[in-house]
Structures are given as structure tokens and as C-alpha cells.
Design a protein around this motif. Structure first.
Motif, short mmCIF file in Angstrom:
data_model
loop_
_atom_site.label_atom_id
_atom_site.label_comp_id
_atom_site.label_asym_id
_atom_site.label_seq_id
_atom_site.Cartn_x
_atom_site.Cartn_y
_atom_site.Cartn_z
N UNK A 298 0.84 -1.21 0.00
CA UNK A 298 0.00 0.00 0.00
C UNK A 298 0.87 1.25 0.00
N UNK A 299 0.41 2.28 -0.70
CA UNK A 299 1.06 3.59 -0.64
C UNK A 299 0.01 4.64 -0.33
N UNK A 300 0.24 5.40 0.75
CA UNK A 300 -0.72 6.44 1.13
C UNK A 300 -0.39 7.78 0.49
N UNK A 301 0.64 7.81 -0.36
CA UNK A 301 0.98 9.03 -1.09
C UNK A 301 0.00 9.26 -2.24
N UNK A 302 -0.16 10.51 -2.65
CA UNK A 302 -0.98 10.80 -3.83
C UNK A 302 -0.12 10.54 -5.07
N UNK A 303 -0.36 9.41 -5.71
CA UNK A 303 0.48 8.99 -6.84
C UNK A 303 -0.10 9.42 -8.18
N UNK A 304 -1.31 9.93 -8.18
CA UNK A 304 -1.93 10.37 -9.43
C UNK A 304 -2.71 9.29 -10.15
N UNK A 305 -2.69 8.08 -9.63
CA UNK A 305 -3.41 6.97 -10.27
C UNK A 305 -4.89 7.05 -9.90
N UNK A 306 -5.75 7.07 -10.91
CA UNK A 306 -7.19 7.14 -10.65
C UNK A 306 -7.94 5.92 -11.17
N UNK A 307 -7.27 5.13 -12.03
CA UNK A 307 -7.94 3.97 -12.66
C UNK A 307 -7.34 2.65 -12.18
N UNK A 308 -8.19 1.69 -11.82
CA UNK A 308 -7.67 0.34 -11.55
C UNK A 308 -7.04 -0.23 -12.82
N UNK B 209 -1.67 -6.07 -10.06
CA UNK B 209 -2.91 -5.30 -9.99
C UNK B 209 -2.66 -3.99 -9.26
N UNK B 210 -3.24 -2.92 -9.77
CA UNK B 210 -3.10 -1.59 -9.17
C UNK B 210 -4.50 -1.04 -8.91
N UNK B 211 -4.78 -0.66 -7.67
CA UNK B 211 -6.13 -0.19 -7.33
C UNK B 211 -6.08 1.07 -6.49
N UNK B 212 -6.71 2.15 -6.96
CA UNK B 212 -6.87 3.35 -6.11
C UNK B 212 -7.99 3.10 -5.10
N UNK B 213 -7.63 2.99 -3.83
CA UNK B 213 -8.61 2.71 -2.78
C UNK B 213 -8.86 3.94 -1.92
N UNK C 250 8.11 -3.92 -11.00
CA UNK C 250 7.15 -3.93 -12.11
C UNK C 250 6.36 -2.63 -12.14
N UNK C 251 5.98 -2.15 -10.97
CA UNK C 251 5.24 -0.90 -10.88
C UNK C 251 6.01 0.23 -11.55
N UNK C 252 7.31 0.30 -11.24
CA UNK C 252 8.11 1.39 -11.79
C UNK C 252 8.35 1.24 -13.30
N UNK C 253 8.32 0.01 -13.80
CA UNK C 253 8.47 -0.18 -15.25
C UNK C 253 7.27 0.40 -16.01
N UNK C 254 6.09 0.28 -15.43
CA UNK C 254 4.88 0.78 -16.08
C UNK C 254 4.61 2.24 -15.73
N UNK C 255 4.92 2.62 -14.48
CA UNK C 255 4.75 4.01 -14.03
C UNK C 255 6.14 4.53 -13.66
N UNK C 256 6.92 5.02 -14.63
CA UNK C 256 8.32 5.37 -14.38
C UNK C 256 8.55 6.37 -13.24
N UNK C 257 7.58 7.22 -12.95
CA UNK C 257 7.75 8.23 -11.89
C UNK C 257 7.40 7.70 -10.50
N UNK C 258 6.91 6.47 -10.42
CA UNK C 258 6.49 5.93 -9.11
C UNK C 258 7.51 4.93 -8.60
N UNK C 259 8.13 5.28 -7.50
CA UNK C 259 9.08 4.37 -6.85
C UNK C 259 8.56 4.09 -5.44
#
Length: 414
Positions: A276-286, A295-299, A329-338
Motif C-alpha cells: 500500500x502507498x498512502x501518497x498521492x500517486x496520481x493513479x485514478x484507474x484500476x 494489480x493496481x487499485x486506487x482505494x 514492475x510498478x516502476x516499469x509501467x509508471x516510471x515516476x512511481x518508486x
């Protein structure tokens, strides 16, 4: 009115208790845990009719064998000299067929669509406030080969009546504009919804207890007494319980209990992890990052990254290599998210009960007249939780089931 005991307090057990209570039965839930962790709490929260292809599909076993020695692979099967595991593996391999896929598609779609819709019905009927968003689910692809595969599956789903769109990279960016994405394109399943599992589970437990359903936590069922094909009593360390009807919804532990009844329920625990990440990552779509099977889910208040299928027996060990695999894998698809070390250190896991053919076990076994089995949902337990609970209640209440149960029969042959 019947006196019913539900063994297992995960999503399947609680939904079974809910619908049994609604039918006027007296219900008791018994669970070996504190009912605050596990697969029902750490899953991706998807309500996904899109997942119409069963886990046991052509080529999956071959991939599993190839990935067996790769600790970062999406599917990891740890070999064990254990008779249950060997029987399950044989049945799984046999089920990896076109015939199984064709048989499974309608059976999965029907129970998944019903399950999705029942979440909305429960939310409305009980004034629950859990997150229920109807944005759809993106299958994000980085290679042309995977995009072609996902488009093929999407077209199968369209034939089944599910709304699906093929998206170019530019169209994908219009849907998810606030985050950098590395992808060729995507398939959007407009039929899918998403939730925050913890919120639903907490609201359901509170509702059941307020409604008179008895819940016993931290009580492990250690023995079951049977006479003339009927359960007469179950026993925990300190207490014995009797009832008219019993529901076995103990997830990955269900086959251990079924053995006490002489039922050979082929079932393996498939471990999944979540960060889980409680930061605002900008992801709005599962989204599912298809090549990586993440799987990536904005909860509510956080973003969840979940994945891997690790078949290695019942254990809760956290394999840091697999946690790191999700983060990479997350960073490969979302390069700005570490994902940070703190976020990765807080990773947890859950055990999903996996049947050999990818379909759940729902129904009565011929070996025991007053037992209804409800387990084996693999990665679809959250989607199918409400519909399984409704089907369990219909079986016990002697009503016509909402769906044809033949495909889910617990005594089916592999």
C-alpha cells in the motif's frame, strides 16, 4: 428456520452468514483468526466479470514449470513430495485445456456478474458506505504480443455480452492523464468495478453482530463428528457446537477440514502479496500490468499494488524477492512511481484457495448431507463472495439456486 454454523469468517463466510440471516436462519460464524487479515483484506478489491478465463488454461502449466526456478515469476509452484500437492498438480495439468476454458467461461462470468451486482444491492439495502466505484479495469500492455493477446480475450468477453474497449496509448493517456505510463496500449473492461476490501469487511462484521449473528474469533475447529452421513457436532479446543446445517468456507484450510469428513477436496493455497502507498500517486484507474500480472487499485486513502501466485503450501512468510518484484514492475509501467522501503517493509500476504480447474467448489458433497462447501475461488473470491453467499443460502433454504450449480459441484471429477 435452521440453526446454521459457518466455518470461516472471510468474504465467503461472512456473505454466507449475511444471506442465511436474511432468510431468517440462526447463524454462528467460527473462525480460527482474529478476522482482520488474510486474502479477504489484502486483495486488489476488484469486482471483475472480465476475468472469464480460468486459471487452468492451455500453456499455464508449461509456464509454471518454466518459472519454477525463477523467484520473480508471476506464478511460482514450489515442488513438494506431498500426496495432496501431487494429486492437485496432476488435476491442474489435466485441466489446462481448451475444453476447461470453454466450460469455465460462462460459469465464471455468470457468478462474477451476479457477485458484482449484489455488492451494489447490499450497499443500498443496508446503507453501507464502503467504496464502490464503477470506472472499469484497464489491462495495460507494454508489448504488441501481449496487447494482441488481451484484445483476443476482450473479444471473447464481448461475445459474452460484456462491454470492452480497445485503447491506443493516446486514448489510455486521456483516461489516466495524471501519471506517466510506459505502455503500447490497453484494453478497458467497462463492466468491472472496484472496492476497498477492509471497509466492506468491517461494515459487514458490524452489521452481522448488530443483527444477532454470533461471531467467534480465534477459535479453530479441531474435530468434526459425523453419524449416518450427517455432521452431529464440531469441536474447537474448548467448545462443542451443534447445528442443523454447516457451511465450510475456510478458504485454503478447507481441504484440511474436509479430510475429517472423508471428502477429498483438491485445493492448494495460492499466496498473493500487497503493498500500500498512502501518497498521492496520481493513479485514478484500476489497472492490471499484464506482462507482470500486477494489480493496481486506487482505494480509500491509498493505492494498492498486489500480485503474484505462489503455490507453496500454507504459510504466511513474506518473500522479499516477490515484494521487490511488485515494486520493480510498478516502476516499469509508471516510471515516476518508486515505492519506498517503508512501503515495501509493510507488505503483507494472503492465501487464496485454488481448485485445479479454476472454478470454485459450491454445493453439497454426497459424503455429508448437512454440509455445504463454499471455497476454491482462487483470485476471484472477492468478486464471487456475495454471489457465493447467496447461493449457499439458497441451497440451505431449499430454494431454486440463482445459477446452475453443476460446474461448481464439490464432487466433480478432474
Amino acid at each position: 428456520m435452521k440453526n446454521c454454523i459457518v466455518i470461516g469468517g472471510g468474504i465467503i463466510g461472512l456473505c454466507s452468514a449475511y444471506y442465511l440471516h436474511k432468510e431468517g436462519h440462526h447463524v454462528t460464524v467460527i473462525d480460527q483468526s482474529a478476522m482482520d487479515s488474510g486474502a479477504s483484506y489484502v486483495n486488489a478489491g476488484y469486482l471483475s466479470p472480465s476475468h472469464i478465463i480460468p486459471l487452468a488454461a492451455p500453456g499455464v502449466m508449461k509456464k509454471g514449470l518454466k518459472w519454477m526456478f525463477n523467484p520473480t515469476s508471476p506464478l511460482f509452484i514450489k515442488p513438494r513430495l506431498n500426496s495432496d500437492f501431487l494429486r492437485w498438480t496432476w488435476a491442474f495439468n489435466k485441466s489446462c485445456s481448451v475444453k476447461n476454458v470453454n466450460r469455465g467461461i460462462a460459469a465464471i462470468k455468470d457468478i462474477a456478474v451476479l457477485g458484482r451486482d449484489l455488492y451494489s444491492e447490499i450497499r443500498s439495502d443496508e446503507n453501507f458506505t464502503f467504496q464502490l466505484e464503477k470506472k472499469g479495469l484497464l489491462m495495460v500492455c507494454q508489448t504488441e504480443k501481449m496487447l494482441e493477446e488481451e484484445i483476443h480475450v476482450g473479444r471473447i468477453a464481448i461475445k459474452e455480452g460484456l462491454p470492452v474497449k480497445e485503447l491506443s496509448f493516446d486514448e489510455l493517456k486521456q483516461i489516466e492523464p495524471n501519471v506517466q505510463l510506459q505502455a503500447k496500449g490497453a484494453v478497458l473492461y467497462e463492466c468491472d468495478w472496484h472496492t476497498t476490501p477492509q471497509t466492506f469487511m468491517d461494515e459487514m462484521k458490524a452489521f452481522l453482530e448488530a443483527s444477532g449473528v454470533t461471531i467467534h474469533k480465534n477459535e479453530k475447529v479441531e474435530d468434526i463428528h459425523v453419524e449416518n452421513n450427517k455432521i452431529t457436532s464440531i469441536h474447537t479446543k474448548n467448545t462443542s457446537y451443534t447445528a442443523d446445517e454447516f457451511v465450510l468456507a475456510a478458504g485454503s484450510w478447507s481441504n484440511l477440514l474436509s479430510k475429517k469428513l472423508g471428502i477429498k477436496l483438491l485445493l492448494e493455497a495460492g499466496k498473493g502479496y500487497r503493498i500500500n502507498s498512502e501518497r498521492d500517486l496520481g493513479i485514478t484507474m484500476p489497472a492490471i500490468l499484464t506482462e507482470a500480472k500486477i494489480a493496481v487499485t486506487p482505494m480509500q486513502g491509498f493505492t494498492r499494488f498486489a500480485g503474484t501466485m505462489e503455490i507453496a503450501g500454507i504459510n504466511h512468510n513474506i518473500n522479499k524477492v516477490r515484494v521487490e518484484t511488485i515494486a520493480n514492475a510498478t516502476q516499469r509501467y509508471y516510471p515516476d512511481i518508486k515505492l519506498s522501503n517503508t512501503e515495501k517493509e509493510a507488505a503483507t500476504s494472503g492465501l487464496r484457495p485454488v481448485s485445479p480447474d479454476g472454478l470454485p467448489y459450491i454445493g453439497k458433497s454426497g459424503a455429508c448431507n448437512n454440509l455445504t462447501i463454499a471455497t476454491g475461488h482462487a483470485m476471484m473470491g472477492w468478486t464471487m463472495g456475495t454471489s457465493t453467499g447467496k447461493l449457499v443460502s439458497e441451497i440451505i433454504s431449499d430454494q431454486k439456486p440463482s445459477l446452475n450449480l453443476e460446474a461448481y459441484h464439490p464432487d466433480r471429477k478432474f
